[in-house]
Design a protein around this motif. Structure first.
Motif, mmCIF file in Angstrom:
data_model
loop_
_atom_site.group_PDB
_atom_site.id
_atom_site.type_symbol
_atom_site.label_atom_id
_atom_site.label_comp_id
_atom_site.label_asym_id
_atom_site.label_seq_id
_atom_site.Cartn_x
_atom_site.Cartn_y
_atom_site.Cartn_z
ATOM 1 N N TRP A 127 -9.926 20.294 3.463
ATOM 2 C CA TRP A 127 -9.869 21.167 2.286
ATOM 3 C C TRP A 127 -8.433 21.412 1.819
ATOM 4 O O TRP A 127 -8.184 22.262 0.974
ATOM 5 C CB TRP A 127 -10.532 22.525 2.597
ATOM 6 C CG TRP A 127 -12.024 22.420 2.719
ATOM 7 C CD1 TRP A 127 -12.817 21.355 2.388
ATOM 8 C CD2 TRP A 127 -12.906 23.439 3.209
ATOM 9 N NE1 TRP A 127 -14.131 21.638 2.654
ATOM 10 C CE2 TRP A 127 -14.226 22.903 3.152
ATOM 11 C CE3 TRP A 127 -12.711 24.727 3.691
ATOM 12 C CZ2 TRP A 127 -15.345 23.639 3.561
ATOM 13 C CZ3 TRP A 127 -13.827 25.444 4.097
ATOM 14 C CH2 TRP A 127 -15.131 24.918 4.031
ATOM 15 N N SER A 128 -7.499 20.648 2.370
ATOM 16 C CA SER A 128 -6.100 20.868 2.009
ATOM 17 C C SER A 128 -5.761 20.171 0.686
ATOM 18 O O SER A 128 -6.480 19.278 0.224
ATOM 19 C CB SER A 128 -5.172 20.349 3.109
ATOM 20 O OG SER A 128 -5.036 18.939 3.026
ATOM 21 N N ASN A 129 -4.658 20.585 0.102
ATOM 22 C CA ASN A 129 -4.200 20.010 -1.173
ATOM 23 C C ASN A 129 -3.155 18.927 -0.971
ATOM 24 O O ASN A 129 -2.447 18.556 -1.906
ATOM 25 C CB ASN A 129 -3.653 21.118 -2.077
ATOM 26 C CG ASN A 129 -4.747 22.047 -2.568
ATOM 27 O OD1 ASN A 129 -5.833 21.602 -2.934
ATOM 28 N ND2 ASN A 129 -4.485 23.345 -2.552
ATOM 29 N N LYS A 176 -8.922 17.552 -0.469
ATOM 30 C CA LYS A 176 -10.002 18.356 -1.074
ATOM 31 C C LYS A 176 -10.705 17.589 -2.184
ATOM 32 O O LYS A 176 -11.935 17.678 -2.325
ATOM 33 C CB LYS A 176 -9.430 19.668 -1.620
ATOM 34 C CG LYS A 176 -10.499 20.636 -2.153
ATOM 35 C CD LYS A 176 -11.473 21.052 -1.072
ATOM 36 C CE LYS A 176 -12.320 22.251 -1.480
ATOM 37 N NZ LYS A 176 -13.157 22.020 -2.654
ATOM 38 N N SER A 196 -10.433 28.996 5.799
ATOM 39 C CA SER A 196 -10.928 29.881 4.753
ATOM 40 C C SER A 196 -9.907 29.943 3.623
ATOM 41 O O SER A 196 -8.885 29.255 3.656
ATOM 42 C CB SER A 196 -11.169 31.287 5.311
ATOM 43 O OG SER A 196 -9.929 31.889 5.670
ATOM 44 N N ASP A 197 -10.186 30.779 2.648
ATOM 45 C CA ASP A 197 -9.236 30.958 1.542
ATOM 46 C C ASP A 197 -7.921 31.541 2.044
ATOM 47 O O ASP A 197 -6.872 31.357 1.418
ATOM 48 C CB ASP A 197 -9.838 31.875 0.472
ATOM 49 C CG ASP A 197 -11.046 31.249 -0.209
ATOM 50 O OD1 ASP A 197 -11.103 30.005 -0.271
ATOM 51 O OD2 ASP A 197 -11.936 32.000 -0.647
ATOM 52 N N ASN A 198 -7.979 32.225 3.174
ATOM 53 C CA ASN A 198 -6.787 32.890 3.698
ATOM 54 C C ASN A 198 -6.199 32.230 4.945
ATOM 55 O O ASN A 198 -5.170 32.684 5.458
ATOM 56 C CB ASN A 198 -7.126 34.356 4.036
ATOM 57 C CG ASN A 198 -7.612 35.119 2.825
ATOM 58 O OD1 ASN A 198 -7.040 35.005 1.741
ATOM 59 N ND2 ASN A 198 -8.678 35.881 2.999
ATOM 60 N N SER A 237 -5.419 28.313 6.652
ATOM 61 C CA SER A 237 -5.445 26.853 6.602
ATOM 62 C C SER A 237 -5.845 26.279 7.955
ATOM 63 O O SER A 237 -5.828 26.974 8.976
ATOM 64 C CB SER A 237 -4.060 26.313 6.208
ATOM 65 O OG SER A 237 -3.669 26.794 4.947
ATOM 66 N N ARG A 281 -16.992 28.694 4.093
ATOM 67 C CA ARG A 281 -15.553 28.880 4.281
ATOM 68 C C ARG A 281 -15.294 30.006 5.287
ATOM 69 O O ARG A 281 -14.513 30.916 5.059
ATOM 70 C CB ARG A 281 -14.878 29.171 2.937
ATOM 71 C CG ARG A 281 -15.030 28.042 1.925
ATOM 72 C CD ARG A 281 -14.245 28.312 0.666
ATOM 73 N NE ARG A 281 -12.811 28.151 0.876
ATOM 74 C CZ ARG A 281 -12.178 26.983 0.809
ATOM 75 N NH1 ARG A 281 -12.846 25.871 0.550
ATOM 76 N NH2 ARG A 281 -10.871 26.925 1.002
ATOM 77 N N TYR A 282 -16.005 29.931 6.389
ATOM 78 C CA TYR A 282 -15.849 30.864 7.500
ATOM 79 C C TYR A 282 -16.390 30.155 8.743
ATOM 80 O O TYR A 282 -16.933 29.038 8.652
ATOM 81 C CB TYR A 282 -16.602 32.175 7.250
ATOM 82 C CG TYR A 282 -18.039 32.001 6.807
ATOM 83 C CD1 TYR A 282 -19.073 31.869 7.737
ATOM 84 C CD2 TYR A 282 -18.366 31.949 5.454
ATOM 85 C CE1 TYR A 282 -20.381 31.695 7.343
ATOM 86 C CE2 TYR A 282 -19.681 31.773 5.042
ATOM 87 C CZ TYR A 282 -20.682 31.651 5.984
ATOM 88 O OH TYR A 282 -21.988 31.470 5.580
#
Length: 265
Positions: free
Chosen positions: A123-125, A137, A182-184, A186, A240-241
């Motif tokens: 999910w990384s950029n 991603k 998660s969103d918070n 990496s 995402r958890y």
């Protein structure tokens, strides 16, 4: 349940058959790992031997897997390194083309195709395809879109497959959950879960290989229940958890069991 005293040598293509079983439906698995995941589902087909002929691994790398690491060619090494979701979908497509005469896929639309993948860094950029300016991603999203378009299923472990193994033996702790992407937070490379399994007395041998004596029907069913509880939003197939949707695949496999066994369980 009695201990498993002997096993057929591991093969990514076992069971290989020229004729379909009495129940025509087969579940085909395209796994990210060529060791832990495939060993686990070989274990499943041993424990639930009534459906051993209904679980088939998809592999386009048999020759590479059975070649000693130090003897592998560059092409074989490259092939085994292709484990991102994009590659797992490509394996399904290639497998269907190569094996259509054997399995007659169009004649059996009830067959299911699954990819088993970890979140890891997917999910990384970070850009990994500079030619098309695509990130990890982007590739992930493309793979999931293809799965939805073609009716393939996918089981996602966040952060990786070892948490599914952990659920057989223990409830996840707050510290375990901290490693979820998660969103918070990496992706974080860690040996935490290997250590957890070791502390529970169920270590992976050489960090990858499963000890089959550490798993049985009760533990598998416990893992399914724990994973289902963790998966809060059942409509979200890429949580995402801390969660793993491998339990959905196990429930599909349970559906293949003869009705008298399912009713007894």
């Amino acid at each position: 349940m009695p201990l498993l005293k002997s096993r057929v040598p591991f093969s990514p293509q076992a069971p290989f058959r020229k004729v379909r079983p009495t129940t025509s439906k087969i579940i085909f698995l395209s796994c990210e790992g060529s060791v832990t995941e495939e060993e686990y589902f070989n274990l499943i087909s041993d424990i639930y031997s009534e459906i051993k002929s209904k679980i088939q691994f998809i592999s386009v790398a048999e020759d590479a897997i059975f070649t000693a690491p130090k003897c592998r060619t560059q092409d074989q090494v490259r092939l085994l390194s292709k484990v991102r979701p994009k590659h797992l979908v490509e394996r399904i497509e290639q497998f269907k083309d190569e094996k259509d005469a054997l399995y007659q896929f169009k004649k059996y639309p009830e067959d299911e195709f699954w990819i088993l993948t970890d979140v890891d860094q997917n999910w990384s950029n970070q850009i990994i395809d500079h030619k098309n300016e695509k990130t990890y991603k982007d590739e992930w999203d493309d793979a999931i879109s293809i799965c939805k378009e073609k009716g393939y299923h996918y089981a996602v472990s966040n952060p990786f497959f070892e948490i599914w193994l952990l659920l057989h033996h223990d409830q996840p702790s707050d510290e375990d959950k901290r490693f979820a992407v998660s969103d918070n937070h990496s992706y974080e490379k860690t040996n935490h879960f290997l250590t957890r399994l070791s502390e529970l007395g169920v270590p992976l041998k050489d960090k990858k290989h499963i000890n089959y004596l550490n798993y049985n029907v009760k533990k598998i069913e416990t893992a399914v229940c724990r994973a289902e509880e963790l998966h809060v939003d059942k409509t979200d197939m890429c949580p995402r958890y801390f969660a793993t949707t491998v339990y959905l695949l196990l429930k599909k496999i349970f559906e293949l069991l003869p009705k008298e066994i399912s009713a007894k369980d």
